[in-house]
Scaffold this active site. Structure first.
Site, short mmCIF file in Angstrom:
data_model
loop_
_atom_site.label_atom_id
_atom_site.label_comp_id
_atom_site.label_asym_id
_atom_site.label_seq_id
_atom_site.Cartn_x
_atom_site.Cartn_y
_atom_site.Cartn_z
N ASP A 117 118.35 -19.22 117.69
CA ASP A 117 119.68 -18.58 117.69
C ASP A 117 120.41 -18.73 119.02
O ASP A 117 121.60 -18.47 119.11
CB ASP A 117 119.60 -17.10 117.27
CG ASP A 117 118.53 -16.29 118.00
OD1 ASP A 117 117.49 -16.87 118.38
OD2 ASP A 117 118.74 -15.08 118.19
N HIS A 118 119.71 -19.17 120.07
CA HIS A 118 120.33 -19.23 121.41
C HIS A 118 120.67 -20.64 121.89
O HIS A 118 121.38 -20.79 122.88
CB HIS A 118 119.44 -18.53 122.44
CG HIS A 118 119.32 -17.07 122.14
ND1 HIS A 118 120.05 -16.11 122.81
CD2 HIS A 118 118.61 -16.41 121.18
CE1 HIS A 118 119.77 -14.92 122.29
NE2 HIS A 118 118.91 -15.07 121.30
N HIS A 151 114.71 -19.98 121.60
CA HIS A 151 114.70 -19.50 120.22
C HIS A 151 115.95 -20.06 119.56
O HIS A 151 117.02 -20.13 120.19
CB HIS A 151 114.70 -17.96 120.15
CG HIS A 151 113.32 -17.37 120.24
ND1 HIS A 151 113.08 -16.08 120.64
CD2 HIS A 151 112.10 -17.92 119.96
CE1 HIS A 151 111.76 -15.86 120.61
NE2 HIS A 151 111.16 -16.95 120.21
N HIS A 193 109.98 -11.51 127.05
CA HIS A 193 110.33 -11.82 125.66
C HIS A 193 109.19 -12.64 125.07
O HIS A 193 108.25 -13.01 125.77
CB HIS A 193 111.68 -12.57 125.63
CG HIS A 193 112.26 -12.72 124.26
ND1 HIS A 193 112.39 -11.66 123.37
CD2 HIS A 193 112.79 -13.80 123.61
CE1 HIS A 193 112.95 -12.12 122.25
NE2 HIS A 193 113.19 -13.39 122.37
N HIS A 236 116.77 -18.96 126.50
CA HIS A 236 115.43 -19.29 125.98
C HIS A 236 115.56 -20.15 124.74
O HIS A 236 116.64 -20.29 124.16
CB HIS A 236 114.62 -18.03 125.71
CG HIS A 236 115.14 -17.13 124.62
ND1 HIS A 236 116.39 -16.55 124.65
CD2 HIS A 236 114.56 -16.70 123.46
CE1 HIS A 236 116.55 -15.79 123.57
NE2 HIS A 236 115.46 -15.87 122.83
ZN LIG Z 1 117.92 -13.92 119.80
ZN LIG Z 2 114.63 -14.59 121.25
#
Ligand SMILES: [Zn+2]
Ligand SMILES: [Zn+2]
Length: 252
Positions: A60-61, A58, A138, A56
């Protein structure tokens, strides 16, 4: 199948853990958080990556994609790279490249995007893998992945709160890599924020009949509770539970 946990943290980067990324057989990445490029350099496998699967969008990914592409382009990589991810990943990546003033003529290799829209998408990569994707629950559109090679399979949840799709996706897998951002006693906070706990991960692994369970995406806020997270998961799952450190290797 060789699995290397490149980055394992949730919430924020710590001294010892960078953002999520899991390396399969030195050529496929599951997520590409900040810090991934350096980990690939440490392992001397940066030039063998063919496919990046993003759960996804976000930060951090997926923000590690940009330093990785920059590395490839400066070093004149010619071989195309495939990026699989939720719909809008192509325009998101291209917009960020543009905002970062990336010169068009820098791009020495092509990026092939495969965008996911619906649950139950199956992708056969040129290499020997079958990639199965299912929609998670999510804050933003998120897909969990199952990578199948011969008769071995690894399943990765990305970020999610417990849902039926992750149990179905993880069915009979050799390793379930599941997020556990918060401890059991903060289950309601976890679920309100669309995240999970060790107990959730263990229940999914148990229902899915997974052989082993790896907990990642634990917030550094709970770094002193790592052993507790492991015990909490072991209470609800009879298989092998690990909480990998960055660069830890696991074979299935
Ligand atoms: Zn995350
Ligand atoms: Zn996330």
């Amino acid at each position: 199948m060789k699995i290397i946990f490149l980055g394992t943290t949730g919430s924020y980067i710590s001294k010892t853990r960078t953002y999520p990324s899991i390396l399969i057989n030195d050529d496929l990445l599951l997520d590409c958080g900040e810090g991934t490029t350096q980990k690939l350099l440490i392992l001397e496998v940066i030039n063998t990556i063919n496919t990046i699967c993003i759960t996804h969008l976000h930060n951090d990914h997926f923000m590690g994609i940009f330093s990785l592409l920059w590395y490839y382009w400066i070093n004149q990589r010619k071989k195309p790279i495939t990026i699989i991810g939720p719909s809008k990943i192509e325009s998101t990546v291209n917009t960020i490249l543009k905002l970062a003033n990336t010169p068009e003529d820098m791009k020495s290799c092509e990026i092939k995007f495969i965008e996911l829209h619906n649950s139950n998408e199956k992708i056969q990569l040129d290499v020997d893998y079958r990639v199965i994707c299912k929609k998670m629950v999510h804050k933003t559109l998120t897909f969990g992945y199952k990578i199948v090679e011969n008769h071995k399979s690894v399943c990765y949840s990305g970020d999610m709160k417990p849902n039926e799709n992750i149990t179905a996706l993880a069915n009979n897998c050799d390793l379930l890599i599941c997020e556990a951002t918060f401890p059991d006693k903060m289950a309601s906070v976890a679920h309100n924020l669309y995240h999970s706990t060790p107990r959730d991960a263990a229940e999914i692994a148990s229902k899915a009949n997974a052989k082993s369970l790896a907990l990642i995406h634990i917030s550094p806020m709970f770094s002193k509770l790592i052993q507790k997270f492991k015990k909490q998961a072991e209470k609800n799952f009879k298989g092998n539970v690990i909480i990998p450190n960055d660069l830890e290797v696991f074979h299935i």
